[in-house]
Design a protein around this motif. Structure first.
Motif, PDB file in Angstrom:
ATOM      1  N   ILE A  46       0.853  -1.178   0.000  1.00 56.55           N
ATOM      2  CA  ILE A  46       0.000   0.000   0.000  1.00 56.55           C
ATOM      3  C   ILE A  46       0.896   1.238   0.000  1.00 56.55           C
ATOM      4  O   ILE A  46       1.686   1.442   0.915  1.00 56.55           O
ATOM      5  CB  ILE A  46      -0.937   0.008   1.226  1.00 56.55           C
ATOM      6  N   GLY A  47       0.807   2.014  -1.083  1.00 53.49           N
ATOM      7  CA  GLY A  47       1.576   3.249  -1.199  1.00 53.49           C
ATOM      8  C   GLY A  47       3.022   3.073  -1.609  1.00 53.49           C
ATOM      9  O   GLY A  47       3.788   4.036  -1.586  1.00 53.49           O
TER      10      GLY A  47
ATOM     11  N   ALA B 212       0.412   5.363  -6.168  1.00 59.90           N
ATOM     12  CA  ALA B 212      -0.815   6.123  -5.914  1.00 59.90           C
ATOM     13  C   ALA B 212      -2.055   5.271  -6.172  1.00 59.90           C
ATOM     14  O   ALA B 212      -3.042   5.354  -5.434  1.00 59.90           O
ATOM     15  CB  ALA B 212      -0.838   7.389  -6.777  1.00 59.90           C
TER      16      ALA B 212
ATOM     17  N   THR C 266      -2.487   2.220  -5.601  1.00 63.81           N
ATOM     18  CA  THR C 266      -2.749   1.304  -4.473  1.00 63.81           C
ATOM     19  C   THR C 266      -3.581   1.952  -3.384  1.00 63.81           C
ATOM     20  O   THR C 266      -4.078   1.252  -2.504  1.00 63.81           O
ATOM     21  CB  THR C 266      -1.448   0.774  -3.853  1.00 63.81           C
ATOM     22  N   LEU C 267      -3.745   3.274  -3.424  1.00 61.15           N
ATOM     23  CA  LEU C 267      -4.460   3.997  -2.371  1.00 61.15           C
ATOM     24  C   LEU C 267      -5.844   4.492  -2.777  1.00 61.15           C
ATOM     25  O   LEU C 267      -6.533   5.086  -1.959  1.00 61.15           O
ATOM     26  CB  LEU C 267      -3.619   5.190  -1.905  1.00 61.15           C
ATOM     27  N   VAL C 268      -6.239   4.278  -4.016  1.00 64.42           N
ATOM     28  CA  VAL C 268      -7.553   4.765  -4.456  1.00 64.42           C
ATOM     29  C   VAL C 268      -8.496   3.590  -4.701  1.00 64.42           C
ATOM     30  O   VAL C 268      -8.055   2.485  -5.026  1.00 64.42           O
ATOM     31  CB  VAL C 268      -7.452   5.654  -5.728  1.00 64.42           C
TER      32      VAL C 268
ATOM     33  N   TRP D  26       6.876   5.809  -4.014  1.00 65.11           N
ATOM     34  CA  TRP D  26       5.997   5.772  -2.849  1.00 65.11           C
ATOM     35  C   TRP D  26       5.170   7.043  -2.778  1.00 65.11           C
ATOM     36  O   TRP D  26       5.500   8.059  -3.377  1.00 65.11           O
ATOM     37  CB  TRP D  26       6.796   5.586  -1.560  1.00 65.11           C
ATOM     38  N   VAL D  27       4.071   6.953  -2.043  1.00 64.74           N
ATOM     39  CA  VAL D  27       3.205   8.103  -1.812  1.00 64.74           C
ATOM     40  C   VAL D  27       3.680   8.782  -0.539  1.00 64.74           C
ATOM     41  O   VAL D  27       3.705   8.176   0.528  1.00 64.74           O
ATOM     42  CB  VAL D  27       1.730   7.696  -1.707  1.00 64.74           C
TER      43      VAL D  27
ATOM     44  N   GLN E 299      -1.125  11.454   0.885  1.00 60.46           N
ATOM     45  CA  GLN E 299      -2.360  11.224   0.139  1.00 60.46           C
ATOM     46  C   GLN E 299      -3.380  12.286   0.515  1.00 60.46           C
ATOM     47  O   GLN E 299      -3.551  12.606   1.696  1.00 60.46           O
ATOM     48  CB  GLN E 299      -2.929   9.847   0.456  1.00 60.46           C
TER      49      GLN E 299
ATOM     50  N   ASN F 267      -2.350  12.993  -4.867  1.00 59.27           N
ATOM     51  CA  ASN F 267      -1.352  12.229  -4.122  1.00 59.27           C
ATOM     52  C   ASN F 267       0.014  12.812  -4.461  1.00 59.27           C
ATOM     53  O   ASN F 267       0.341  13.011  -5.639  1.00 59.27           O
ATOM     54  CB  ASN F 267      -1.373  10.748  -4.509  1.00 59.27           C
TER      55      ASN F 267
ATOM     56  N   CYS G 135       3.880  12.183  -4.520  1.00 59.25           N
ATOM     57  CA  CYS G 135       4.692  10.972  -4.599  1.00 59.25           C
ATOM     58  C   CYS G 135       6.168  11.300  -4.823  1.00 59.25           C
ATOM     59  O   CYS G 135       6.505  12.376  -5.318  1.00 59.25           O
ATOM     60  CB  CYS G 135       4.207  10.105  -5.755  1.00 59.25           C
TER      61      CYS G 135
END
Length: 129
Positions: free
Chosen positions: A13-14, A50, A52-54, A83-84, A87, A92, A94
């Motif tokens: 994640i991220g 990014a 992975t977070l939406v 990586w993010v 967020q 996002n 990054c």
């Protein structure tokens, strides 16, 4: 990503990491990894981080990309990590690092990048003529 031959190795994640084995098609006339290839790798890993977070029904597009080239991309492969950093609801923020890898596995930092990834809501992602 597939056209270049980039292989994702880590998805969290991220965070995304992966490697591109350097071939002649990735190099400029002096034998270094082309700056466009390096920028593309940075964009790919930041964009996927990014994603992975939406939610699955939303999309992410690059709205701003900055890259600093620190060393020539020489060696057998490029390792890319994205990586993010932060967020938001619509954006996002990054970062990415691209390393060259030589025959002994030694990594050398080639570039650092940052990007703003805009989140497209389902209605905005559908374009009609």
């Amino acid at each position: 990503m597939h056209l270049l031959g980039f292989e994702i190795e880590t998805i969290e994640i991220g965070l995304i990491e992966g490697t591109l084995t350097l071939e002649e098609k990735h190099k400029q006339h002096k034998g270094f990894a082309h700056g466009g290839v390096i920028a593309t790798l940075a964009d790919v890993v930041m964009g996927f981080a990014a994603v992975t977070l939406v939610p699955a029904d939303q999309h992410v597009v690059t709205s701003n990309l900055n890259i600093s080239y620190l060393n020539p991309g020489v060696g057998e492969a490029l390792f890319a990590k994205g990586w993010v950093l932060k967020q938001g609801r619509r954006l996002n923020f990054c970062e990415a690092e691209i390393f060259s890898i030589d025959g002994s596995g030694q990594k050398n930092l080639v570039a650092k990048a940052s990007a703003t990834m805009a989140i497209l809501q389902p209605k905005a992602a559908t374009l009609q003529n």
